[in-house]
Design an enzyme around this catalytic site. Structure first.
Site, mmCIF file in Angstrom:
data_model
loop_
_atom_site.group_PDB
_atom_site.id
_atom_site.type_symbol
_atom_site.label_atom_id
_atom_site.label_comp_id
_atom_site.label_asym_id
_atom_site.label_seq_id
_atom_site.Cartn_x
_atom_site.Cartn_y
_atom_site.Cartn_z
ATOM 1 N N HIS A 1 138.941 73.028 76.392
ATOM 2 C CA HIS A 1 137.667 72.817 75.715
ATOM 3 C C HIS A 1 136.465 73.374 76.460
ATOM 4 O O HIS A 1 135.343 73.274 75.974
ATOM 5 C CB HIS A 1 137.439 71.326 75.429
HETATM 6 C C1 UD1 Z 1 131.546 67.287 76.456
HETATM 7 C C2 UD1 Z 1 130.995 67.404 77.871
HETATM 8 C C3 UD1 Z 1 132.089 67.900 78.800
HETATM 9 C C4 UD1 Z 1 133.334 67.042 78.709
HETATM 10 C C5 UD1 Z 1 133.768 66.916 77.247
HETATM 11 C C6 UD1 Z 1 134.897 65.914 77.184
HETATM 12 C C7 UD1 Z 1 128.620 68.064 78.022
HETATM 13 C C8 UD1 Z 1 127.695 69.154 78.325
HETATM 14 N N1 UD1 Z 1 129.912 68.391 77.914
HETATM 15 O O1 UD1 Z 1 131.896 68.586 76.030
HETATM 16 O O2 UD1 Z 1 131.620 67.851 80.133
HETATM 17 O O3 UD1 Z 1 134.355 67.649 79.450
HETATM 18 O O4 UD1 Z 1 132.676 66.430 76.453
HETATM 19 O O5 UD1 Z 1 135.650 66.024 76.029
HETATM 20 O O6 UD1 Z 1 128.219 66.933 77.877
HETATM 21 N N2 UD1 Z 1 132.695 67.560 68.241
HETATM 22 C C9 UD1 Z 1 133.343 67.002 67.155
HETATM 23 N N3 UD1 Z 1 133.562 65.641 67.173
HETATM 24 C C10 UD1 Z 1 133.168 64.831 68.172
HETATM 25 C C11 UD1 Z 1 132.494 65.416 69.262
HETATM 26 C C12 UD1 Z 1 132.267 66.768 69.281
HETATM 27 O O7 UD1 Z 1 133.722 67.709 66.219
HETATM 28 O O8 UD1 Z 1 133.409 63.611 68.105
HETATM 29 C C13 UD1 Z 1 132.475 69.043 68.253
HETATM 30 C C14 UD1 Z 1 131.129 69.451 67.677
HETATM 31 O O9 UD1 Z 1 131.309 70.665 67.013
HETATM 32 C C15 UD1 Z 1 130.312 69.675 68.936
HETATM 33 C C16 UD1 Z 1 131.338 70.193 69.922
HETATM 34 O O10 UD1 Z 1 132.531 69.486 69.617
HETATM 35 O O11 UD1 Z 1 129.260 70.593 68.752
HETATM 36 C C17 UD1 Z 1 130.959 69.963 71.360
HETATM 37 O O12 UD1 Z 1 130.678 68.582 71.627
HETATM 38 P P1 UD1 Z 1 129.760 68.155 72.878
HETATM 39 O O13 UD1 Z 1 129.822 66.700 73.096
HETATM 40 O O14 UD1 Z 1 128.420 68.770 72.759
HETATM 41 O O15 UD1 Z 1 130.449 68.899 74.089
HETATM 42 P P2 UD1 Z 1 131.985 68.953 74.504
HETATM 43 O O16 UD1 Z 1 132.428 70.362 74.449
HETATM 44 O O17 UD1 Z 1 132.741 67.925 73.747
HETATM 45 N N1 UDP Z 2 142.760 62.640 76.730
HETATM 46 C C1 UDP Z 2 143.222 61.893 75.639
HETATM 47 N N2 UDP Z 2 143.663 62.574 74.530
HETATM 48 C C2 UDP Z 2 143.675 63.939 74.438
HETATM 49 C C3 UDP Z 2 143.194 64.673 75.569
HETATM 50 C C4 UDP Z 2 142.734 63.983 76.670
HETATM 51 O O1 UDP Z 2 143.235 60.662 75.681
HETATM 52 O O2 UDP Z 2 144.066 64.480 73.401
HETATM 53 C C5 UDP Z 2 142.233 61.909 77.914
HETATM 54 C C6 UDP Z 2 142.813 62.300 79.253
HETATM 55 O O3 UDP Z 2 143.995 61.585 79.538
HETATM 56 C C7 UDP Z 2 141.669 61.947 80.197
HETATM 57 C C8 UDP Z 2 140.423 62.269 79.388
HETATM 58 O O4 UDP Z 2 140.852 62.254 78.018
HETATM 59 O O5 UDP Z 2 141.689 60.537 80.481
HETATM 60 C C9 UDP Z 2 139.888 63.639 79.753
HETATM 61 O O6 UDP Z 2 138.900 63.999 78.858
HETATM 62 P P1 UDP Z 2 138.456 65.526 78.623
HETATM 63 O O7 UDP Z 2 139.525 66.452 79.028
HETATM 64 O O8 UDP Z 2 137.951 65.594 77.230
HETATM 65 O O9 UDP Z 2 137.160 65.644 79.555
HETATM 66 P P2 UDP Z 2 136.915 66.119 81.066
HETATM 67 O O10 UDP Z 2 137.739 65.258 81.944
HETATM 68 O O11 UDP Z 2 137.253 67.573 81.128
HETATM 69 O O12 UDP Z 2 135.451 65.933 81.248
#
Ligand code: UD1
Ligand code: UDP
Length: 357
Positions: A202
């Site tokens: 992601h």
């Molecule tokens: C965010 C965090 C990242 C973390 C990740 C965990 C920031 C800058 N980034 O990234 O550090 O690793 O979460 O998963 O805060 N979206 C959905 N449904 C949701 C949430 C998001 O469809 O419930 C989609 C939307 O299109 C959105 C995109 O995901 O624009 C990105 O979501 P966002 O929370 O801005 O950043 P992440 O890439 O999820």
């Molecule tokens: N995780 C989950 N389901 C998934 C992918 C990840 O429960 O489909 C959990 C994973 O075990 C960990 C956390 O989500 O506890 C990590 O989140 P993510 O990779 O979104 O964020 P990051 O750690 O990169 O910020």
């Protein structure tokens, strides 16, 4: 009163043991969900599975560009801080909700505690690195998960007095649930009953740019020639990866994100994990499952020096040869210090001791 701010998937696993412990010692924390993540599979499922209390408030901020999202978070959080008047705000990890809560609280003279302080990738092109640096510079309490974090904080001028090496609360959650999950039915459900590779991606650096996403998809195609691949896919970049052909690789299955307990079952029983996640590098280290991190750097180097993690970037040939090495080796690795299931307790005890002093 302590106000704990969570917003996105990895925050929930980190906050759960802290909130739970505070509750046990009668401190009754309040919990605010910013709504940065909002899909059931990115948010709601974790509250149910981890047995976390429903948030006292959900701000429903949602998605947007960095500026739009951060601004909306700050406006919403300012109102909450005015209404509730917390004596301290507790933030987790490195997401935009973490940054927004820290900046907003600091300007209102509310002290901030940062859980998972001091991690550094030294790559300022990562939005999370900007969030980490700003959050740590404004927080007065720094709870660290790894010994090198203290050095990073001291080098940036943070006072030693507020730095507490407490271990890793995300690992508290893993240890709490590890023995409660049975991989067999989960593997059956997802059709990965033999050795398989579990993949999550992601990061903007992998999924936002067509050339990077194309390289990643080609690398995963090569992985699928060695063993079945399962990809519970984060919504970010799904369209881009599918455009690059992720959905039409034989032996590679793309599914929606899965809940924590199912994910833990898959993680613990995978032959290898390929990921650009931060938290998953840590979880594979504790489980002793080989992890190939699809990035050029990591803010969690202890998972490489002690654990089962290797940095491989996203070039197909490099991913392929690292995979071959891993498949011919054994599982293993050591668990970093204080990743022992007691981090939430150490954090809660410190918060409470400061409250009464
Ligand atoms: C965010 C965090 C990242 C973390 C990740 C965990 C920031 C800058 N980034 O990234 O550090 O690793 O979460 O998963 O805060 N979206 C959905 N449904 C949701 C949430 C998001 O469809 O419930 C989609 C939307 O299109 C959105 C995109 O995901 O624009 C990105 O979501 P966002 O929370 O801005 O950043 P992440 O890439 O999820
Ligand atoms: N995780 C989950 N389901 C998934 C992918 C990840 O429960 O489909 C959990 C994973 O075990 C960990 C956390 O989500 O506890 C990590 O989140 P993510 O990779 O979104 O964020 P990051 O750690 O990169 O910020």
């Amino acid at each position: 009163m302590h106000l704990h701010i969570v917003g996105a998937r990895p925050n929930f696993m980190k906050a759960a043991p802290v909130v739970d412990q505070l509750d046990k010692i009668g401190s009754r924390p309040k919990l605010v969900h910013t709504g940065q993540h909002y899909d059931e599979k990115m948010s709601g499922v974790f509250f149910e599975e981890l047995g976390m209390p429903e948030p006292d408030l959900n701000l429903g901020v949602g998605s947007g560009s960095h500026a739009q999202q951060t601004a909306a978070l700050m406006v919403a959080l300012e109102e909450v801080f005015v209404d509730l008047g917390p004596e301290r705000v507790v933030v987790y990890g490195d997401i935009n909700s973490t940054l927004a809560a820290t900046v907003t609280a600091s300007k209102m003279h509310i002290p901030v505690a940062h859980v998972e302080a001091g991690l550094r990738s030294f790559d300022r092109r990562m939005p999370e690195e900007v969030n980490r640096v700003v959050t740590d510079s404004l927080s007065d309490l720094h709870f660290t998960t790894s010994p090198e974090a203290k050095d990073h904080l001291l080098a940036e001028g943070v006072s030693e007095d507020g730095i507490h090496f407490v271990g890793n609360p995300m690992i508290d959650t893993l240890l709490r649930f590890r023995d409660t999950v049975d991989p067999a039915p989960v593997r059956k459900e997802y059709g990965v009953e033999k050795d398989f590779a579990l993949v999550t991606v992601h990061r903007p650096s992998n999924v936002d740019d067509p050339a990077a996403a194309g390289a990643l998809v080609e690398g995963l195609r090569r992985v699928s020639q060695r063993l079945p691949v399962l990809v519970p896919l984060h919504p970010r970049g799904r369209a881009m990866l599918e455009e690059q052909g992720l959905g039409s690789i034989e032996g590679l299955k793309v599914v929606d994100p899965v809940g924590y307990l199912e994910f833990l079952a898959l993680l613990a029983s995978a032959r290898v994990v390929l990921t650009d996640s931060g938290g998953i590098q840590e979880e594979t280290t504790v489980l002793g499952v080989p992890c190939l991190t699809l990035r050029e750097n990591t803010e969690r180097p202890i998972t490489v020096t002690m654990g089962s993690n290797r940095l491989v970037g996203n070039k197909p040939a490099v991913v392929e040869s690292a995979l071959d090495e891993v498949l011919s080796g054994a599982k293993g690795g050591k668990v970093p210090p204080l990743w022992d299931g007691q981090a939430g307790k150490r954090i809660a005890d410190t918060l409470v001791s400061l409250e009464s002093s």
